[in-house]
Design a protein around this motif. Structure first.
Motif, short mmCIF file in Angstrom:
data_model
loop_
_atom_site.label_atom_id
_atom_site.label_comp_id
_atom_site.label_asym_id
_atom_site.label_seq_id
_atom_site.Cartn_x
_atom_site.Cartn_y
_atom_site.Cartn_z
N ALA A 104 -1.59 -15.29 -0.28
CA ALA A 104 -0.65 -14.93 0.78
C ALA A 104 -0.60 -13.42 0.99
CB ALA A 104 0.74 -15.47 0.45
N LYS B 50 -3.90 -12.18 2.55
CA LYS B 50 -3.97 -12.51 3.99
C LYS B 50 -3.06 -11.62 4.82
CE LYS B 50 -4.26 -16.78 5.43
NZ LYS B 50 -4.02 -18.23 5.63
N ASP B 51 -1.93 -11.21 4.24
CA ASP B 51 -1.01 -10.32 4.96
C ASP B 51 -1.54 -8.89 5.05
OD1 ASP B 51 0.83 -12.29 5.50
OD2 ASP B 51 2.21 -11.71 3.90
N HIS C 296 -1.15 -0.57 5.80
CA HIS C 296 -0.22 -1.24 4.89
C HIS C 296 -0.26 -0.50 3.56
CE1 HIS C 296 0.36 -4.71 7.50
NE2 HIS C 296 -0.95 -4.74 7.68
#
Length: 174
Positions: free
Chosen positions: A107, A110-111, A166
């Motif tokens: 998760a 993927k983010d 990010h």
């Protein structure tokens, strides 16, 4: 709060597009078919409690299964994320099964990471660039922390299409 005199940004390889990368944990007896992580006698390494074979694989070069992942595999961003999540912090409550680690790694990956499909070959490739960053002042290392530890990290994940960055940061020990 300090004047930075030097910055290091190391490119972290980011090529894995499948969680099958971790299937070898099952085939080599680190994780049982049920997903249970094989336990071992408690030991400490770099202030980290090692109570199972998974942490041995991730941390101890003299582990029976350390060579499941090559040095190149260990540099992969997907592996780094998995390792950071499995090891945790100083007050981490560990899982007895590998599933939550794999699900959370997937998760988070993927983010953070962007992919693109090649229109001709239909193959998926990662377009993000990942950097592990450190900053230094006159006294030495100051970011991500003044104390160096393998669980203290700062990653910048750059998406060239969306022009987003990010940041993933953790400081071991508070």
């Amino acid at each position: 709060g300090s004047k930075v005199t030097k910055i290091e940004a190391t490119v972290v390889p980011c090529t894995q597009i499948s969680m099958s990368f971790f299937d070898r944990l099952y085939s080599e007896g680190v994780v049982r078919e049920t997903g249970d992580i094989v336990k071992c006698y408690d030991d400490y390494y770099d202030d980290i409690l090692i109570s199972d074979e998974l942490r041995k694989v991730l941390l101890l070069e003299d582990s029976d299964h350390y060579d499941l992942f090559s040095q190149l595999d260990r540099k992969e961003f997907l592996f780094c994320l998995f390792k950071h999540l499995c090891i945790g912090g100083t007050l981490c409550q560990f899982e007895d099964v590998v599933g939550p680690y794999l699900e959370t790694t997937k998760a988070l990956y993927k983010d953070l990471v962007s992919v693109q499909k090649n229109p001709e070959t239909k193959e998926i490739s990662i377009i993000s660039t990942v950097f592990r960053v450190s900053a230094y002042d006159d006294s030495g290392l100051c970011y991500p922390s003044s104390k160096s530890h393998q669980q203290t990290f700062a990653y910048l994940v750059v998406d060239p299409c969306k022009r987003h960055v990010h940041t993933l940061y953790h400081c071991f020990g508070g």
